[in-house]
Scaffold this active site. Structure first.
Site, short mmCIF file in Angstrom:
data_model
loop_
_atom_site.label_atom_id
_atom_site.label_comp_id
_atom_site.label_asym_id
_atom_site.label_seq_id
_atom_site.Cartn_x
_atom_site.Cartn_y
_atom_site.Cartn_z
N HIS A 133 0.84 -1.21 0.00
CA HIS A 133 0.00 0.00 0.00
C HIS A 133 0.87 1.25 0.00
CE1 HIS A 133 -3.27 -2.68 1.38
NE2 HIS A 133 -4.09 -1.73 0.95
N LYS A 137 -0.40 4.91 4.55
CA LYS A 137 -1.32 3.98 5.25
C LYS A 137 -0.76 3.67 6.63
CE LYS A 137 -3.87 -0.34 4.83
NZ LYS A 137 -5.13 0.26 5.32
P1 NAD Z 1 -6.93 9.91 5.04
O1 NAD Z 1 -5.90 10.16 6.09
O2 NAD Z 1 -6.70 10.42 3.66
O3 NAD Z 1 -8.36 10.49 5.53
C1 NAD Z 1 -8.85 10.38 6.84
C2 NAD Z 1 -9.66 11.65 7.10
O4 NAD Z 1 -10.31 11.50 8.37
C3 NAD Z 1 -8.79 12.92 7.20
O5 NAD Z 1 -9.30 13.93 6.34
C4 NAD Z 1 -8.90 13.31 8.67
O6 NAD Z 1 -8.81 14.71 8.89
C5 NAD Z 1 -10.30 12.77 8.98
N1 NAD Z 1 -10.56 12.69 10.42
C6 NAD Z 1 -9.72 12.37 11.42
N2 NAD Z 1 -10.33 12.48 12.60
C7 NAD Z 1 -11.61 12.88 12.35
C8 NAD Z 1 -12.73 13.16 13.16
N3 NAD Z 1 -12.68 13.07 14.50
N4 NAD Z 1 -13.90 13.50 12.56
C9 NAD Z 1 -13.99 13.61 11.22
N5 NAD Z 1 -12.93 13.37 10.39
C10 NAD Z 1 -11.77 13.00 10.96
O7 NAD Z 1 -7.13 8.33 5.03
P2 NAD Z 1 -7.83 7.44 3.89
O8 NAD Z 1 -6.81 6.92 2.94
O9 NAD Z 1 -9.04 8.14 3.36
O10 NAD Z 1 -8.27 6.16 4.77
C11 NAD Z 1 -9.11 6.32 5.89
C12 NAD Z 1 -9.35 4.96 6.53
O11 NAD Z 1 -10.07 4.12 5.61
C13 NAD Z 1 -8.08 4.18 6.88
O12 NAD Z 1 -8.29 3.46 8.07
C14 NAD Z 1 -7.91 3.22 5.71
O13 NAD Z 1 -7.16 2.06 6.04
C15 NAD Z 1 -9.34 2.89 5.43
N6 NAD Z 1 -9.65 2.38 4.09
C16 NAD Z 1 -10.61 1.43 4.03
C17 NAD Z 1 -11.02 0.96 2.80
C18 NAD Z 1 -12.16 -0.05 2.75
O14 NAD Z 1 -12.58 -0.46 1.65
N7 NAD Z 1 -12.69 -0.45 3.92
C19 NAD Z 1 -10.44 1.44 1.62
C20 NAD Z 1 -9.45 2.43 1.72
C21 NAD Z 1 -9.07 2.91 2.97
#
Ligand code: NAD
Length: 224
Positions: A133, A137
Site C-alpha cells: 500500500h 497507510k
Molecule cells: P486519510 O488520512 O486520507 O483520511 C482520513 C480523514 O479522516 C482525514 O481527512 C482526517 O482529517 C479525517 N478525520 C480524522 N479524525 C476525524 C474526526 N474526528 N472526525 C472527522 N474526520 C476525521 O485516510 P484514507 O486513505 O481516506 O483512509 C481512511 C481509513 O479508511 C483508513 O483506516 C484506511 O485504512 C481505510 N480504508 C478502508 C477501505 C475499505 O474499503 N474499507 C479502503 C481504503 C481505505
C-alpha cells in the site's frame, strides 16, 4: 427512496472518493460532509446513514454519537481495536451497521475464492498473503490482508499463514494470496487501481442498510 449520506472524513482520500461516487448515483445524496471538528450530532440528525473512512478514534466517537440518534453506519476505517469494535457493536444494538476492511466488489469475490481454495487444497499446502500500500497507510498488515488470512483459517486451513506488508509510494492497494506445495504454486492477485471501487461499494452498503438492524459485513450486502 434516496439515502441521505453523511460523509465522515470528507477531506481524506476516501472521503473525497465517496463524495465523487455519490454524484454519479441517483439513489444517494450527500446530506453532510464533515472532517475534524465537524459537528457529528447535527450532521447525523440530517442523515439516514454515515460513511466513515477516518481513524479508529474518530470511528469510536462517531459510533457513540450515532447511538443517540440511531443513525445507521457504514464503517471502512481499519486498524480497529476491541474497544473500537465494542462501540460499533453498541451502535449495532439500536441501528444497522456494515463494517468492512474492504468494500471493493473484486476483493470480496477474491475472499470467496480464497475460502474455496483453502477448502479444496487442504493442510498439505502452505499459504501466504503479501500486501503493498501507499506510504501514508497507518496500519500494517492491512485490514484486507487479515480478512484474507482469516478466510483461509476459517475454512479449516491450519498451517501458520505468513502475512507480509510493504508501504511505498502512492499504491492504492495490492493483495496477493499464494498457495504453495511441492508440486505447484497458485497465486491470486487483486490490484486496486484507485479508490473508486471502495467508494462505490460503501455506497452500495449505505443504500442496502435501510430498514435493517445489527452488524453486517460486505459479504452480507453482496448476498442481498
Ligand atoms: P486519510 O488520512 O486520507 O483520511 C482520513 C480523514 O479522516 C482525514 O481527512 C482526517 O482529517 C479525517 N478525520 C480524522 N479524525 C476525524 C474526526 N474526528 N472526525 C472527522 N474526520 C476525521 O485516510 P484514507 O486513505 O481516506 O483512509 C481512511 C481509513 O479508511 C483508513 O483506516 C484506511 O485504512 C481505510 N480504508 C478502508 C477501505 C475499505 O474499503 N474499507 C479502503 C481504503 C481505505
Amino acid at each position: 427512496m434516496t439515502a441521505r449520506v453523511c460523509v465522515l472524513g470528507s477531506l481524506g482520500r476516501m472521503g473525497r472518493a465517496v463524495i465523487e461516487a455519490a454524484q454519479g448515483r441517483g439513489d444517494v445524496v450527500v446530506s453532510a460532509a464533515i472532517d475534524r471538528d465537524g459537528d457529528m450530532a447535527a450532521s447525523f440528525a440530517a442523515s439516514d446513514v454515515y460513511v466513515d473512512f477516518t481513524t479508529p478514534d474518530a470511528t469510536l466517537a462517531a459510533a457513540r454519537a450515532a447511538r443517540e440518534r440511531k443513525t445507521a453506519a457504514v464503517v471502512g476505517t481499519t486498524g480497529l481495536s476491541a474497544e473500537h469494535e465494542r462501540a460499533i457493536a453498541e451502535l449495532a444494538q439500536v441501528a444497522p451497521v456494515v463494517v468492512a476492511a474492504n468494500f471493493s466488489l473484486g476483493v470480496n469475490l477474491v475472499l470467496g475464492l480464497v475460502k474455496q481454495a483453502a477448502r479444496v487444497l487442504g493442510p498439505d499446502w502452505d499459504a501466504e498473503v503479501v500486501e503493498t500500500h501507499h506510504k501514508a497507510k497507518r496500519d500494517a498488515p492491512s485490514g484486507t490482508a487479515l480478512l484474507l488470512r482469516d478466510a483461509m483459517a476459517g475454512a479449516g486451513y491450519r498451517r501458520p499463514i505468513d502475512v507480509s506488508s510493504t508501504r511505498a509510494g502512492a499504491i492504492p492497494g495490492t493483495h496477493t494470496i499464494g498457495f504453495d506445495a511441492a508440486s505447484d504454486t497458485i497465486e491470486l492477485t487483486h490490484t486496486a487501481r484507485d479508490r473508486r471501487g471502495f467508494a462505490a461499494g460503501a455506497l452500495v452498503a449505505a443504500k442496502w442498510i435501510a430498514g435493517r438492524r445489527g452488524w453486517f459485513t460486505m459479504q452480507d450486502v453482496l448476498r442481498g
